[in-house]
Every structure is written in C-alpha cells, then in structure tokens.
Enzyme design. Sequence first.
Site, PDB file in Angstrom:
ATOM      1  N   GLU A   1      -5.937  -5.507   7.728  1.00  0.00           N
ATOM      2  CA  GLU A   1      -4.903  -4.492   7.978  1.00  0.00           C
ATOM      3  C   GLU A   1      -4.764  -4.270   9.477  1.00  0.00           C
ATOM      4  O   GLU A   1      -5.692  -4.514  10.241  1.00  0.00           O
ATOM      5  CB  GLU A   1      -5.216  -3.179   7.254  1.00  0.00           C
ATOM      6  CG  GLU A   1      -6.389  -2.426   7.816  1.00  0.00           C
ATOM      7  CD  GLU A   1      -6.536  -1.024   7.224  1.00  0.00           C
ATOM      8  OE1 GLU A   1      -5.699  -0.602   6.424  1.00  0.00           O
ATOM      9  OE2 GLU A   1      -7.515  -0.367   7.576  1.00  0.00           O
TER      10      GLU A   1
ATOM     11  N   GLU B   1       0.857  -1.184   0.000  1.00  0.00           N
ATOM     12  CA  GLU B   1       0.000   0.000   0.000  1.00  0.00           C
ATOM     13  C   GLU B   1       0.895   1.236   0.000  1.00  0.00           C
ATOM     14  O   GLU B   1       1.849   1.329   0.773  1.00  0.00           O
ATOM     15  CB  GLU B   1      -0.912   0.041   1.234  1.00  0.00           C
ATOM     16  CG  GLU B   1      -1.795   1.313   1.241  1.00  0.00           C
ATOM     17  CD  GLU B   1      -2.843   1.343   2.347  1.00  0.00           C
ATOM     18  OE1 GLU B   1      -2.864   0.432   3.194  1.00  0.00           O
ATOM     19  OE2 GLU B   1      -3.640   2.298   2.347  1.00  0.00           O
TER      20      GLU B   1
ATOM     21  N   ASN C   1      -4.667   4.981  -2.189  1.00  0.00           N
ATOM     22  CA  ASN C   1      -5.915   5.455  -1.575  1.00  0.00           C
ATOM     23  C   ASN C   1      -6.556   6.550  -2.416  1.00  0.00           C
ATOM     24  O   ASN C   1      -5.879   7.447  -2.911  1.00  0.00           O
ATOM     25  CB  ASN C   1      -5.640   6.001  -0.176  1.00  0.00           C
ATOM     26  CG  ASN C   1      -5.216   4.907   0.778  1.00  0.00           C
ATOM     27  OD1 ASN C   1      -6.047   4.149   1.265  1.00  0.00           O
ATOM     28  ND2 ASN C   1      -3.917   4.784   1.000  1.00  0.00           N
TER      29      ASN C   1
ATOM     30  N   ASP D   1     -12.088   0.105   1.448  1.00  0.00           N
ATOM     31  CA  ASP D   1     -11.141   0.379   2.537  1.00  0.00           C
ATOM     32  C   ASP D   1     -11.906   0.575   3.846  1.00  0.00           C
ATOM     33  O   ASP D   1     -13.078   0.947   3.838  1.00  0.00           O
ATOM     34  CB  ASP D   1     -10.365   1.660   2.196  1.00  0.00           C
ATOM     35  CG  ASP D   1      -9.017   1.722   2.883  1.00  0.00           C
ATOM     36  OD1 ASP D   1      -8.695   0.804   3.669  1.00  0.00           O
ATOM     37  OD2 ASP D   1      -8.272   2.682   2.634  1.00  0.00           O
TER      38      ASP D   1
ATOM     39  N   GLU E   1      -7.909   1.952  -3.333  1.00  0.00           N
ATOM     40  CA  GLU E   1      -8.622   1.764  -2.066  1.00  0.00           C
ATOM     41  C   GLU E   1      -9.577   2.927  -1.864  1.00  0.00           C
ATOM     42  O   GLU E   1      -9.168   4.087  -1.796  1.00  0.00           O
ATOM     43  CB  GLU E   1      -7.629   1.661  -0.905  1.00  0.00           C
ATOM     44  CG  GLU E   1      -6.715   0.445  -1.042  1.00  0.00           C
ATOM     45  CD  GLU E   1      -5.937   0.125   0.235  1.00  0.00           C
ATOM     46  OE1 GLU E   1      -6.063   0.874   1.223  1.00  0.00           O
ATOM     47  OE2 GLU E   1      -5.206  -0.883   0.225  1.00  0.00           O
TER      48      GLU E   1
HETATM   49  P1  C2E Z   1      -5.479   3.674   5.823  1.00  0.00           P
HETATM   50  O1  C2E Z   1      -5.786   3.685   4.376  1.00  0.00           O
HETATM   51  O2  C2E Z   1      -6.390   2.899   6.700  1.00  0.00           O
HETATM   52  O3  C2E Z   1      -3.976   3.164   5.950  1.00  0.00           O
HETATM   53  C1  C2E Z   1      -3.505   2.341   6.966  1.00  0.00           C
HETATM   54  C2  C2E Z   1      -2.882   3.155   8.063  1.00  0.00           C
HETATM   55  O4  C2E Z   1      -2.611   2.307   9.162  1.00  0.00           O
HETATM   56  C3  C2E Z   1      -1.529   3.760   7.689  1.00  0.00           C
HETATM   57  O5  C2E Z   1      -1.397   4.957   8.440  1.00  0.00           O
HETATM   58  C4  C2E Z   1      -0.562   2.729   8.191  1.00  0.00           C
HETATM   59  O6  C2E Z   1       0.728   3.246   8.453  1.00  0.00           O
HETATM   60  C5  C2E Z   1      -1.244   2.302   9.467  1.00  0.00           C
HETATM   61  N1  C2E Z   1      -0.896   0.944   9.861  1.00  0.00           N
HETATM   62  C6  C2E Z   1      -0.555  -0.088   9.070  1.00  0.00           C
HETATM   63  N2  C2E Z   1      -0.331  -1.197   9.783  1.00  0.00           N
HETATM   64  C7  C2E Z   1      -0.546  -0.869  11.070  1.00  0.00           C
HETATM   65  C8  C2E Z   1      -0.474  -1.594  12.307  1.00  0.00           C
HETATM   66  O7  C2E Z   1      -0.161  -2.784  12.361  1.00  0.00           O
HETATM   67  N3  C2E Z   1      -0.770  -0.919  13.437  1.00  0.00           N
HETATM   68  C9  C2E Z   1      -1.118   0.408  13.430  1.00  0.00           C
HETATM   69  N4  C2E Z   1      -1.387   0.993  14.586  1.00  0.00           N
HETATM   70  N5  C2E Z   1      -1.205   1.115  12.292  1.00  0.00           N
HETATM   71  C10 C2E Z   1      -0.919   0.490  11.124  1.00  0.00           C
HETATM   72  P2  C2E Z   1      -0.944   6.318   7.746  1.00  0.00           P
HETATM   73  O8  C2E Z   1       0.155   6.055   6.768  1.00  0.00           O
HETATM   74  O9  C2E Z   1      -0.702   7.272   8.861  1.00  0.00           O
HETATM   75  O10 C2E Z   1      -2.209   6.760   6.937  1.00  0.00           O
HETATM   76  C11 C2E Z   1      -3.372   7.173   7.572  1.00  0.00           C
HETATM   77  C12 C2E Z   1      -4.510   7.342   6.605  1.00  0.00           C
HETATM   78  O11 C2E Z   1      -4.287   8.437   5.734  1.00  0.00           O
HETATM   79  C13 C2E Z   1      -4.707   6.141   5.703  1.00  0.00           C
HETATM   80  O12 C2E Z   1      -5.431   5.171   6.406  1.00  0.00           O
HETATM   81  C14 C2E Z   1      -5.486   6.778   4.550  1.00  0.00           C
HETATM   82  O13 C2E Z   1      -6.843   6.857   4.866  1.00  0.00           O
HETATM   83  C15 C2E Z   1      -4.921   8.174   4.505  1.00  0.00           C
HETATM   84  N6  C2E Z   1      -3.968   8.280   3.400  1.00  0.00           N
HETATM   85  C16 C2E Z   1      -2.636   8.001   3.371  1.00  0.00           C
HETATM   86  N7  C2E Z   1      -2.116   8.260   2.156  1.00  0.00           N
HETATM   87  C17 C2E Z   1      -3.156   8.695   1.370  1.00  0.00           C
HETATM   88  C18 C2E Z   1      -3.272   9.131   0.005  1.00  0.00           C
HETATM   89  O14 C2E Z   1      -2.309   9.145  -0.777  1.00  0.00           O
HETATM   90  N8  C2E Z   1      -4.512   9.506  -0.414  1.00  0.00           N
HETATM   91  C19 C2E Z   1      -5.601   9.477   0.401  1.00  0.00           C
HETATM   92  N9  C2E Z   1      -6.782   9.875  -0.082  1.00  0.00           N
HETATM   93  N10 C2E Z   1      -5.531   9.086   1.688  1.00  0.00           N
HETATM   94  C20 C2E Z   1      -4.316   8.701   2.172  1.00  0.00           C
HETATM   95 CA    CA Z   2      -7.963   1.646   7.653  1.00  0.00          CA
HETATM   96 CA    CA Z   3      -5.961   2.337   2.775  1.00  0.00          CA
END
Ligand code: C2E
Ligand code: CA
Ligand code: CA
Length: 398
Positions: A356, A179, A237, A299, A269
């Site tokens: 996830e 991802e 995403n 998602d 996603e």
């Molecule tokens: P998401 O799509 O639900 O992505 C998964 C988030 O959970 C990611 O946080 C990831 O680093 C984190 N994660 C993965 N495995 C674990 C785990 O085992 N434990 C815990 N506690 N967390 C885990 P991140 O990178 O901070 O991203 C947060 C959200 O921001 C994402 O949730 C997504 O909704 C959004 N996001 C990130 N990049 C993009 C993007 O390019 N475009 C859009 N529209 N949204 C984005």
């Molecule tokens: Ca999520």
């Molecule tokens: Ca996602």
Amino acid sequence: MNAIDLVCLVIEDDDFQRATVVRMLRSLGVVDVREAADGKKALDLLRATPRPAVDIALCDMDMPEMDGLELLRHMGQGKEVVSVVILSALDSALLASVKKMSLAYGIRLLGVVEKPIGRARLEAMLAQYARPETAARGPRPAVRTFTVEEILHGVHEGQFEPFFQPKLDVKTKRVVGAEALARWLHPEHGIIAPYAFIPLLEKADAMDELTFVMLKEAAKGCRCLHDKGYPVSVSVNLSLTSLTDSGLAQRITTAVRDAGLDPRHVILEVTESAAMTDVASALETLARLRMHGFGLSIDDYGTGYASLQQLTRIAFTELKIDQSFVKEFADNPSLHVIVASSIEMARKLKVKSVAEGVETQADWDALVGLGCDTAQGYLIAKPMKLASMVDFCAASAT
Ligand code: C2E
Ligand code: CA
Ligand code: CA
C-alpha cells in the site's frame, strides 16, 4: 525566485568550511548570506526580533554542543518557516532517518549536499527551493475537532460512507479489489478523513456502529460492482478493540449476507492495538470469521503491533505491507530489503502480498520485479465514491 532575493544562513562550526560555503553562495548570486558557528547561535539568530526572513538554512550535522539534529528539532518545534539543506557526509541509511525525522518535525528539507561541497550541488538546492511541489505549503488549515457525540450523531444521520480505493493485480494490472475507507460527508465541513473521528471512537470504545455502517455499505458497493460485471473483492478495516463480543462474528456475517454478498468476497483488514486487552476472545472472533469465509489481512504490516507474532496466531490470508516501507522504497536500500523480504515471507506463508502507498512508477516497477501480488496507492488512484469506482473498473477492463 531569483537567487538575488534569497536570504541564506550557513550553520557550520568549521571556520574554513563555513567560509567556503558562504563564498560559493555569493558566487551563485545570493547577496544576503548570514553565518552561525553553532546551532545555538543559529537559533538565536532565527528567533531574534524582528524575525529575520531567512529562506534557507544550510546546516552541518556534526557540531559541538548543539548538533544539527537538535537544531532541526528546535526549528520544528518553534515552527520556524525556513527550508533546510543538510551539509554532511552521512551514509544513506542515516540520511533517510534524518529525512523522516525532519518530516515528522514539519521541516521542509530541500536535500543534502555532501562534503566536500560542490558548487553544482549547491546550485541545485537553490533551484529546489523554487520548485512548487516542495514549496512551503503555508499555514496548515485549522483542524476542526469533533466530540464523540457529534460523530455518533453523524453516524445516525447516515452521513458516513465508504470511499473505494482500487487494488490492482501487479502482473495483469487488473482491478482485483478495493479498500473501503470511511469518509464523513459533513453537511457544513465537507468531506472529513478518518483521523478526525476513528481514533476518538476507538478511545471511547464506540467503533461498533461505524464498523457496521462501513461493512454494510462496502458489501452493498461490492454487490453493485459484481452486478455490473466486475467480480472484485472489498476490504474493510476492523478495529481489534471491538472484537471481544462473542456474537460479533455472526453479526458481521449476517450484515454482509444481508447485503447480498458472500463473505468470501470480503477481506477484513486487522490492526492490533495497545488497547486490545482481551486477546483470547479477539482470536476467537477472527477464527470464526475466517471459518465463515472472510479473508483476513494483517494491516500496516511491520509497524506498531503488526508483528511477526500476529502471523503465528491469526489465520491470515493476506499481508499488507505498510506504506511507510513502500513509499519510495525502490531507491532506498534498507526499505528495499524490508519490502522484498516481506513479499518473500508472504509467498512462503502462502498468503497474498499487498503493497500500500504506491506513489511512483519506480516503486511499481520494483514491485513487479519482486513478484508482489497486489498494489494500492495514489499512483493507481485515490479513494473515490462508488460511482467513480464503477467507472474506474470499466476503464481498466477495456
Ligand atoms: P489504512 O488502513 O492504512 O488505509 C490506507 C490509508 O492510506 C488511507 O488513508 C488511504 O487514503 C491512504 N493512502 C492510500 N494510498 C496512498 C498513497 O499512495 N499515498 C499516501 N500518502 N496515502 C495513501 P485514510 O482514508 O485517510 O485512512 C486512514 C486510516 O483510517 C486507515 O489507514 C485506517 O486505519 C483508518 N480507517 C479508515 N476507514 C476505517 C474504517 O472504516 N474502520 C476502521 N477501523 N478504520 C478505518
Ligand atoms: Ca496502513
Ligand atoms: Ca487498511
């Protein structure tokens, strides 16, 4: 920390039970034990000036006037730095929800001692207090907030790039995808996570530029992995707020093809949101993207707007079970039911199931048992730069 240095506060309306706990704590070596007969008195005591340094509050849940739940809320809102032990015989589902609530209020919950209260259990809670991984994290670092202009300036300057988090096939443990998660490599403030810029851009209806940066860079990264011999997919995403423009599907397809990648290696996603007003045209865009070969993932399945209804109106190829259900689901009966039936439903709908937020071996083992297709989470790896992702693929291929 030695029990002798601890300051404990016992909050319990039943005089006999309170006296019992106080006695047990003293016998465990705690010298400074204070008492309160209800939540209100406990709060008064915690908020007296000068503030007494209470380390652990042992708190009954079912009390007249202010019950334990309300007390936890006040403690959370008042940012009281005290660890909490719940003294109660709650059933496991209720307990899990109290835990979530405490976490949401920023309270450090050490655990639960069921009634009748046993000395050994109480002793375990005191030991828990000293464990570094549950130790209070101290004041949270101040979160720098940015304006939409600052964020877009960073986007124009090329300061954003995707980090890649591996997705493993649960049966074979092979890397099947990654991802792409947006990171802002800020020249002054270092690596900034999405919560500091995505919600702002979405609210300002200004996500498009970043979306295209992410699509292009993720597609390039995926192309690079293919060239090195790892035929993985990449997930990007997509905010549904930006899906209303009728030329969007074509522009997304072109962006991916221009990076030298076939859209069938890209999974989009999608999370629905309250902000989505034009449902019909978003559905049109998604249908077109699917027609062009993209995979579509629902998602955060199970939360907010990611509902059963989505399953019926979008041609999904993947169901991504939200991490709030996956985290520590193995030993939580109700979470287990939710994860198991989501996987089962995905199988019947003939789409891939992805879990996830997999953080523990126990959760991984449970996913194997349930026949989940793909897993993603800190147990496997955190999101990383492309170069590290290449190394990760190399290491897991041998
Ligand atoms: P998401 O799509 O639900 O992505 C998964 C988030 O959970 C990611 O946080 C990831 O680093 C984190 N994660 C993965 N495995 C674990 C785990 O085992 N434990 C815990 N506690 N967390 C885990 P991140 O990178 O901070 O991203 C947060 C959200 O921001 C994402 O949730 C997504 O909704 C959004 N996001 C990130 N990049 C993009 C993007 O390019 N475009 C859009 N529209 N949204 C984005
Ligand atoms: Ca999520
Ligand atoms: Ca996602």
